[in-house]
Write an enzyme that holds these catalytic residues in place. Sequence first.
Site, short mmCIF file in Angstrom:
data_model
loop_
_atom_site.label_atom_id
_atom_site.label_comp_id
_atom_site.label_asym_id
_atom_site.label_seq_id
_atom_site.Cartn_x
_atom_site.Cartn_y
_atom_site.Cartn_z
N GLY A 200 1.05 -1.52 0.31
CA GLY A 200 -0.40 -0.13 0.15
C GLY A 200 0.86 1.16 0.06
CB THR A 201 4.43 2.17 -0.05
OG1 THR A 201 4.99 1.19 -0.95
CG2 THR A 201 4.64 1.91 1.26
CG ASP B 202 14.53 5.77 0.70
OD1 ASP B 202 15.88 5.09 0.95
OD2 ASP B 202 14.99 7.00 0.08
CB SER C 115 7.14 -1.75 0.03
OG SER C 115 8.62 -1.75 -0.09
CB THR D 127 7.02 -1.00 -8.74
OG1 THR D 127 8.11 -1.69 -7.47
CG2 THR D 127 5.28 -1.29 -8.51
CB SER E 62 16.39 1.04 -7.09
OG SER E 62 17.11 1.60 -6.54
N GLY F 42 1.82 -4.22 -12.10
CA GLY F 42 -0.03 -4.56 -12.02
C GLY F 42 -0.94 -5.10 -12.93
CB VAL G 10 -1.75 -11.44 -8.80
CG1 VAL G 10 -1.79 -11.13 -7.58
CG2 VAL G 10 -2.56 -10.65 -8.98
CE1 TYR H 168 14.35 9.34 -3.35
CE2 TYR H 168 12.86 11.31 -2.82
CZ TYR H 168 12.63 9.36 -3.19
OH TYR H 168 11.00 8.87 -2.36
#
Lengths: 685, 681
Positions: free
Chosen positions: B213-214, B278, B283, B291, B294, B344, B348, B553
């Site tokens: 859900g992150t 991070d 996650s 996704t 990294s 996604g 799944v 970033y």
Amino acid sequence: MLNFSVFVGQRMASKVVYSPRDPMLKKRDDFEDVLEERRRSSDLRYALRCYTPVLYKGLTPCKASELKTMVLGSDQLHYVVNQVSRESGVSVDEVQAEASVILEEMAQRLQLSTIRFFAFTLSKVFKAMFRSICVNEEGLQRLQQVIQEHPVVLLPSHRSYMDFLLMSYILYTYDLPLPVIAAGMDFMGMKVVGEMLRMSGAFFIRRSFGGDKLYWAVFSEYVKTMLRNGFAPLEFFLEGTRSRTAKSLTPKLGLLNIAMDPFLKGEVFDVSLVPVSISYERVLEETLYARELLGVPKPKESTSGLFKARRVLSEDYGSIHVYFGPPVSVRSLAEGRVNRSQFSLVPRHIPMRPSEDVHGFVNDAAYRLVRAQEDNMVLKPWVLLASLLLQNQAAGKNQGVPLGELIQQAVWLRDLCRQFGAFLHWPDHVPPSEVVSSSLSLHSGLVRVSEDRVFLALEQGPPCSLTAEEELLSQAVVVLSCASYRNQVLHVFLRPALLASAIHTASSSQKQDVYNNFLFLRNMFSNEFILCPGAAVQDFEEACYLLTKSGALHVNQHEVLATERGHRTLAFLTGVLDPFLQGYQLVCRFLCEDATEALTERRFVPAVREFIIKHLLKGRLRYPEVLSSDLQRNALAALLRLGAVQKVQGGEEPGALKVNRVMVNSLEDTLGGRLSTQKALRAHL
Amino acid sequence: MASSSCGGGSDRQMAAQHRLSIIAGHLQRPSGSNTAILAAECKAQASKPFVSSERRTVPRRRQEIMKWNGWGYSDSKFVYNKKGQAEFTGRRYKLSGMIIPGLKDWMENTFGATLQHKTTATPALNSSAVPPPTLNEAFMEELKSTGIPFSADAEDRVFRAHGHCLHEIFALREGKIGRVPDMVVWPNCHNDVVKIVELACKHNVCLIPYGGGTSVSSALECPPEESRSIVSLDTSQMNRILWIDEKNLTAHVEAGIIGQDLENLLNESGYCTGHEPDSMEFSSLGGWVATRASGMKKNIYGNIEDLVIHIKMVTPQGVIEKSCQGPRMSTGPDIHHFIMGSEGTLGVITEVTMKIRPVPEYQKYGSVVFPNFEQGVACLREVARQRCAPASIRLMDNEQFKFGHALKPQVSSIFTSFLDGLKKFYITKFKGFDPNRLCVATLLFEGDREKVLQHEKQVYDIAAKFGGLAAGEDNGQRGYMLTFVIAYLRDLGMDYYVIGESFETSVPWDRVLDICRNVKARIVYECKDKGVQFPPLSTCRVTQTYDAGACVYFYFAFNYRGLGDPVHVYEQVEHAAREEILANGGSLSHHHGALRLSALLSGTDAVANVWPGSWRLSGHRTALRTSKHTRGSNGGLHSCAQGDGAKSSAAPEEKNQRVAAYPKSEDGPLQPAPPLGTHRA
């Protein structure tokens, strides 16, 4: 072929694109006279005062000599040096040495001491020659701000050698960083002067270096390095050279391309382009230009340089107005126009030809900037008088105009000008008669007033000692000088004048007919005047709007009708364009009647000049200004562009011209209104 | 039977199973686990998971420990105490319970935010505000018969209706709830997922996979126009390590496991994956794979695409997986490369085999101060050129350095504060660094003690060439802490009218400085242009190095007081910033992913309008088309967001047709996919 349906389709859009300005509402900034302070305080103290300009926030401080090292060590240059070495078989070291020589020849050596020297001497010179040098302060404040934010490119108009000295002088006066200036190599002929200019920030470029890869690489990298590091504002002339006619010249794209490159490649966040309009009440080179355009040798007295210089210093050149326009951000120009990620697929140090869209973008930007220069050019009352006097002259009033009538005409024209949004500097608190007479006295070399009648000063020297041709040419010098002042106001009248002429020659008052004529003329004259490519509809809309506003036209959905009281305006406007129409027709006639197989580009001007002189002497042509080689060259360029004349490739003589007589003939007829544009357009465009 | 359900069914796997069962004998068996999940017979269960799942972090009811409208654990957050000092609550983190004296001033000076101007978030979820579920009765009936747990509870559904994009959290704080899933299912193993997908296809139900859900790519957003029943497939209960293979140094793990659990469980056996994005606290493994995530220490361990050996994915057309675990194959295109980064849209992910490494003997943080950012980037470039990057090397710009400084907890001893002052004096006065220009690189070394020290010296020597000064371990460690608490800080900001988010890109070395400068400047420019009243925080760090470029970033936040629609302004600015990134030769994303794009466009083909003409979109179009295709003909997957915070823009090329053609066997278990090289086509 553009047709009416396209035009109708674009109308809605163009409404948005062209936002008419109201000159009464437009707030023009206040001007400040730079010389006023100079007349009151010590020039020496001024030249030696503490000078601490604001700096670009991203500035990498470095000396002029360090710049050279950076350029010679850059990846960009290494790449080209290696390439040239591979292609020519010359060793890399030798090519690198050659690059170093090129850079040595080119580079500026900006020095504060030289600037101080100039500040001192120019103060003396300017005070002697000019009544005032007026600068818009708000523009300078804007400049000061933008200099801190982004690298700045100054783009002054170019009417005189004085231009860049004047620019640096003003920037010094206002404590702004001194620019580095791209100058033509011709200055380097004068050894000492050239070096002086170099030390005041000029860098020198050869006039042509078409295929010389190494030269181009050194040059472009040098300019870009100065921009990227924010070394100093970059200054160059979009028009490439001084305009001898005072009309703006078609912009040259080379340097602008280089100046935009660091932004397009992401090396700087933005680049600010600042158009600067410099207008002289009396241009120093006035008659020199006219003689150059006529191909007449310089008058004898000019051989004594010293004498001339002293004469120049003792004369009154009126005032100068310098308007620093609002900065134009390259980023916002490019927004939605250029896809910058196209530069991310090849390393940025490898030179690439600009892609189609980049080229189109730079071209459009250049036109916009020249238009901005035109718009902000301060116009003196004299330019209106010159326009009127020339028209009167052509109408055959050799006896001159009564002063009272001229004043009345000038006031009428002043009002029309203002309605068209011109940036006219007409002192309102002074009675018109005084304004007119002071203008006339300043230009006493061109006009004479006797017995309350105003004449162009056509008779010079004892009448009998000259041949008819010589006399004609000496008259033409005066006419062309006058025309160069009239030309300053041309951009104000241009679009309405094209429309007026289009109405004049149109077969009906149908909007479509008029538009077709307008389009034809616009196309024909796009080498002569600054007409932004692809903006035909906007231009037409603008012309309709201005003429409707001034009450000369009534425009509805389908028709364009001249009003009763509009005749004077329309007649004046057609009169403005008439010398050009006649001139182009005559060039066409020359090509049809007189051009031989042996005609080349080089021989074109002398040949056509001879042809025109004949016509003038026979009294078949009223406009001596058609003798201007500028007009003749522009006409040829237009015909070449339209394909009516072609350059023969690989003939025995370079630049041989092949004339399509049928086409030239029908273009001439169309220009003269003897053939409908519909037909002409269908046939040729 | 057990092995066949695991998909491989080879002798080798049998052997591995045997070996594992011996090892497993030494370990505690799963003790009944919890709740009724086990009531459903799960075949994976029979294969005796290697490691127990009893201490997993994420319960089925996430609301028990997590915030419903903010980041992370309910008990951990930044607050201003009665004295007006910032404080971090809870006991989970190093920073927990500490006073952070510099934060208030920093917030005031950076954003113009004051304690007087506070916004209040909706305190609790109002169930009545949640639209009633659209339930597909037939689907429910059949699902019930499988025994897979599910729920249509409002809280459960709202929790799975969002990721952590700014607009999602902002809406929740305002109590605005849009389209949410109609139901949540908790499969317990691979076969459960197979059943659910089958049923979804059969009954024309929409599935949205949910991992940690992150997601920050809007992948969890339900399309508001969707009229079918939307079912959120929560993989959080599929969180076991099924086996560890010490000979090959691999582990086979269920995709729902979250990062910290995976690392902790492996550590118990002396191993780690070394994959530390991070967001690793929350996650999930499946999300990382979906996704192309990294991790911070990719220089030693690699990114997810380097770590993954084998993937099992359930698609509406059947299960797809490779038939072997060879370390490399010449039979391309590699099916992993369209699974990874599919975000996604294709299926799944249920089980993953990953490389593991022994836990490193020694770890050391470090930091280097540079006089300016340019020098810092030059140093990082040199480190990359010499290929001697430590486990992690990050270069923070001046603004971020100050940000990190503001997060320094209260110093207890006078001695430390004296030392700090001395350090500051040395750097700014003695060495002449401009405090408004200097920047800091943070370092993390890992490995044998001796090698680490040697490595450290090498890196510091390079840094010295670029004017860098070693600035101690503390600064380094605090730099890394910043990335973990930043999400909590955003919640604090939102309490005081400050909104912000991060985005990232990868870019060739020669463009790093240009992209940093231009994107930061663009943000400032756009904020001004959009009427933001206060100067924004616009900061960046070079956070990863590669041979040919770096990952940059960006953090961007601003005070939105005086703005009518702050989220819209935020999105406009971010959009402009991304446009700037593309114009400067950066990629759309290095690891966050780009489904936001697809989600925004679900059902339309106007991709090019969102990223005007600047991105080679062929890959994503394909993905989109596929998801539409599967939805249309099978009513199955909508989009799968086993989301965490780690995504990428790389997208599959035209490979999916082949996969879609995989035959489905008649009986229950799906046939393993043949290796592509030997495929009949």
